[in-house]
Scaffold this active site. Sequence first.
Site, PDB file in Angstrom:
ATOM      1  CE  LYS A   1      -1.510   1.509   4.114  1.00 47.07           C
ATOM      2  NZ  LYS A   1      -1.213   2.889   4.540  1.00 47.07           N
ATOM      3  CG  ASN A   2       2.388   2.738   3.502  1.00 47.49           C
ATOM      4  OD1 ASN A   2       1.229   3.079   3.268  1.00 47.49           O
ATOM      5  ND2 ASN A   2       2.838   2.529   4.733  1.00 47.49           N
TER       6      ASN A   2
ATOM      7  CG  ASP B   1       3.757   1.242   9.333  1.00 47.70           C
ATOM      8  OD1 ASP B   1       3.376   2.072  10.182  1.00 47.70           O
ATOM      9  OD2 ASP B   1       3.933   1.531   8.141  1.00 47.70           O
TER      10      ASP B   1
ATOM     11  NE  ARG C   1      -7.045   4.260   6.255  1.00 49.96           N
ATOM     12  CZ  ARG C   1      -6.068   4.731   7.040  1.00 49.96           C
ATOM     13  NH1 ARG C   1      -6.239   4.770   8.333  1.00 49.96           N
ATOM     14  NH2 ARG C   1      -4.943   5.171   6.531  1.00 49.96           N
TER      15      ARG C   1
ATOM     16  NE  ARG D   1       1.039   9.959  10.279  1.00 52.57           N
ATOM     17  CZ  ARG D   1       0.522   9.018   9.512  1.00 52.57           C
ATOM     18  NH1 ARG D   1      -0.626   8.502   9.813  1.00 52.57           N
ATOM     19  NH2 ARG D   1       1.145   8.601   8.442  1.00 52.57           N
TER      20      ARG D   1
ATOM     21  CB  CYS E   1      -3.218  11.144  12.615  1.00 47.56           C
ATOM     22  SG  CYS E   1      -2.907   9.434  12.318  1.00 47.56           S
TER      23      CYS E   1
ATOM     24  CB  ILE F   1       8.330   6.456  14.159  1.00 46.09           C
ATOM     25  CG1 ILE F   1       9.526   5.527  13.923  1.00 46.09           C
ATOM     26  CG2 ILE F   1       7.964   7.213  12.871  1.00 46.09           C
ATOM     27  CD1 ILE F   1      10.787   6.188  13.433  1.00 46.09           C
TER      28      ILE F   1
HETATM   29  N1  EPU Z   1       7.011  14.515  10.596  1.00 51.63           N
HETATM   30  C1  EPU Z   1       7.100  15.843  10.880  1.00 51.63           C
HETATM   31  N2  EPU Z   1       6.942  16.743   9.848  1.00 51.63           N
HETATM   32  C2  EPU Z   1       6.698  16.332   8.576  1.00 51.63           C
HETATM   33  C3  EPU Z   1       6.634  14.955   8.293  1.00 51.63           C
HETATM   34  C4  EPU Z   1       6.805  14.071   9.333  1.00 51.63           C
HETATM   35  O1  EPU Z   1       7.298  16.239  12.027  1.00 51.63           O
HETATM   36  O2  EPU Z   1       6.559  17.196   7.693  1.00 51.63           O
HETATM   37  C5  EPU Z   1       7.175  13.539  11.692  1.00 51.63           C
HETATM   38  C6  EPU Z   1       5.911  12.698  11.907  1.00 51.63           C
HETATM   39  O3  EPU Z   1       4.976  13.368  12.721  1.00 51.63           O
HETATM   40  C7  EPU Z   1       6.469  11.455  12.528  1.00 51.63           C
HETATM   41  C8  EPU Z   1       7.825  11.299  11.841  1.00 51.63           C
HETATM   42  O4  EPU Z   1       8.149  12.587  11.315  1.00 51.63           O
HETATM   43  O5  EPU Z   1       6.615  11.615  13.893  1.00 51.63           O
HETATM   44  C9  EPU Z   1       7.898  10.299  10.720  1.00 51.63           C
HETATM   45  O6  EPU Z   1       6.791  10.498   9.860  1.00 51.63           O
HETATM   46  P1  EPU Z   1       6.808  10.168   8.311  1.00 51.63           P
HETATM   47  O7  EPU Z   1       6.631  11.437   7.554  1.00 51.63           O
HETATM   48  O8  EPU Z   1       7.970   9.314   7.977  1.00 51.63           O
HETATM   49  O9  EPU Z   1       5.474   9.316   8.177  1.00 51.63           O
HETATM   50  P2  EPU Z   1       4.524   9.347   6.925  1.00 51.63           P
HETATM   51  O10 EPU Z   1       5.309   9.548   5.722  1.00 51.63           O
HETATM   52  O11 EPU Z   1       3.372  10.245   7.211  1.00 51.63           O
HETATM   53  C10 EPU Z   1       4.665   6.805   6.321  1.00 51.63           C
HETATM   54  C11 EPU Z   1       3.705   5.668   6.205  1.00 51.63           C
HETATM   55  C12 EPU Z   1       3.236   5.271   7.584  1.00 51.63           C
HETATM   56  C13 EPU Z   1       4.457   4.858   8.400  1.00 51.63           C
HETATM   57  C14 EPU Z   1       5.455   6.018   8.447  1.00 51.63           C
HETATM   58  C15 EPU Z   1       6.741   5.676   9.162  1.00 51.63           C
HETATM   59  C16 EPU Z   1       2.717   6.052   4.039  1.00 51.63           C
HETATM   60  C17 EPU Z   1       1.539   6.421   3.223  1.00 51.63           C
HETATM   61  N3  EPU Z   1       2.583   6.088   5.369  1.00 51.63           N
HETATM   62  O12 EPU Z   1       3.951   7.872   6.949  1.00 51.63           O
HETATM   63  O13 EPU Z   1       2.375   4.148   7.420  1.00 51.63           O
HETATM   64  O14 EPU Z   1       4.063   4.518   9.707  1.00 51.63           O
HETATM   65  O15 EPU Z   1       5.795   6.416   7.113  1.00 51.63           O
HETATM   66  O16 EPU Z   1       7.366   4.588   8.575  1.00 51.63           O
HETATM   67  O17 EPU Z   1       3.760   5.723   3.485  1.00 51.63           O
HETATM   68  C18 EPU Z   1       0.566   2.711   7.954  1.00 51.63           C
HETATM   69  O18 EPU Z   1       0.712   2.175   6.849  1.00 51.63           O
HETATM   70  O19 EPU Z   1      -0.172   2.235   8.852  1.00 51.63           O
HETATM   71  C19 EPU Z   1       1.277   3.961   8.243  1.00 51.63           C
HETATM   72  C20 EPU Z   1       0.925   4.789   9.226  1.00 51.63           C
END
Ligand code: EPU
Length: 419
Positions: A22-23, A307, A399, A122, A117, A329
């Site tokens: 999915k991701n 995850d 989802r 996030r 969330c 994380i």
């Molecule tokens: N963060 C910030 N600012 C930003 C972006 C991120 O502070 O602009 C923080 C987040 O709040 C978090 C950390 O950085 O504490 C890492 O977040 P990241 O941006 O890596 O997460 P994401 O890209 O929103 C993806 C996956 C998640 C997975 C995380 C971590 C997708 C669509 N989602 O989220 O997947 O947990 O990376 O590996 O790729 C899931 O599939 O259940 C899921 C939540």
Amino acid sequence: MDKFLIEGGIPLSGEVGISGAKNAALPCLAACLLTAEQVTLHRMPRVKDIRTMQSLLTHTGTEVVEEGASTVRVRAGRITSPEAPYEVVKTMRASSLVLGPLVGRAGRARVSMPGGCAIGARPINLHMTGLERLGAEIHQSHGYVEASAPNGLKGTHVHFDRITVTGTEDLMMAAVLAHGETVLENAAREPEVVDLAELLIKMGAKIQGVGTSRIQIEGVSSLHGAEHTIIPDRIEAGTFLIAGAITGGDVTVASCDKDHLSALIFKLQQTGCEITEPGVGKLRVRALGKLRSVDIKTEEHPGFATDLQAQFMALLTQAEGISFVTETIFENRFMHVLELVRMGANIRIEGRQAIVAGRTPLSSAQVICSDLRASASLVLAALVGEGITEVNRVYHMDRGYESFDLKLAGLGAKINRSH
Ligand code: EPU
């Protein structure tokens, strides 16, 4: 709302096929916005989040056609509305992945800001700062981010304050059509980032260093159509391996990539499980005797995936001894703990750490899913719980897991979906 009724106590056995990730599929769909030509994606998981991203693309004027069980053909001939409305973003935060490709291709984007969330705040500040560095003008109003770069984006140097998966993907997609070279430092190294880069390269992008924390992108003037097969879902594969282990079973996951799962494999071995490779792309787990406690700490790839934390914690309730689970994380990713405790687990939360004392027998209860991976954790606990557990709000599972109930039933689980 659908719920699962699960009768615990049956060791799972057999083989289960893993769907596309999915991701990885989500950013690959967003990448289709970068070209007017057709992009064909294979091994697309048929899960709710993918359907949501497909409707979002349709909203921008893009043609999306599903073909057969797992192929999608996408053609973003002309982008008529470079916008991700609140109605879509509120159901799927990954909608912010269209920000980069829309500014890169159409010169402007209007994307609703995601709210809080279940697992943490996030924010998407790092996506916005990066786009600003690339020369976009960013305004926030009425809950929307508006980005514009009428004369195109300009290559730049971005150093992420912290590692962000979708942030890295978003900026990589913005940079492929920028003038000149972009360097992304402290970039995410997740396999999903690598998969997206592979698709972009097939579309004509010039990218180096993917899979490392320094990604270099040389902008090109346009991208073309391509055909790509999404990587297998390492989180789904990991969840089924844990399902085999927790039930004392013998489960083989087929079509997975073991290199994406090494942190989990190592930890499963430490609990006393045997992991073998019965064939190409296959991993088999067998629980040999009593499970032993083990500590885990979530980290960015190649560390232990956040995850899989909730699912592994369900397993630790069945391991002898004390285990420490540290979540680094997300600040609020222990929503499953209280539900596991209601089923009989002995878990205490201290800040970012959960201390699990095992082994405790689990018993059936009515439990509620709070997010995708927490739901998987509760289903795994139910598989060893005594009696019939009612797992509510399984739309969270739908989802991101394709036919999870049917796949579990194929391994011998007694699981029924009811409305
Ligand atoms: N963060 C910030 N600012 C930003 C972006 C991120 O502070 O602009 C923080 C987040 O709040 C978090 C950390 O950085 O504490 C890492 O977040 P990241 O941006 O890596 O997460 P994401 O890209 O929103 C993806 C996956 C998640 C997975 C995380 C971590 C997708 C669509 N989602 O989220 O997947 O947990 O990376 O590996 O790729 C899931 O599939 O259940 C899921 C939540």
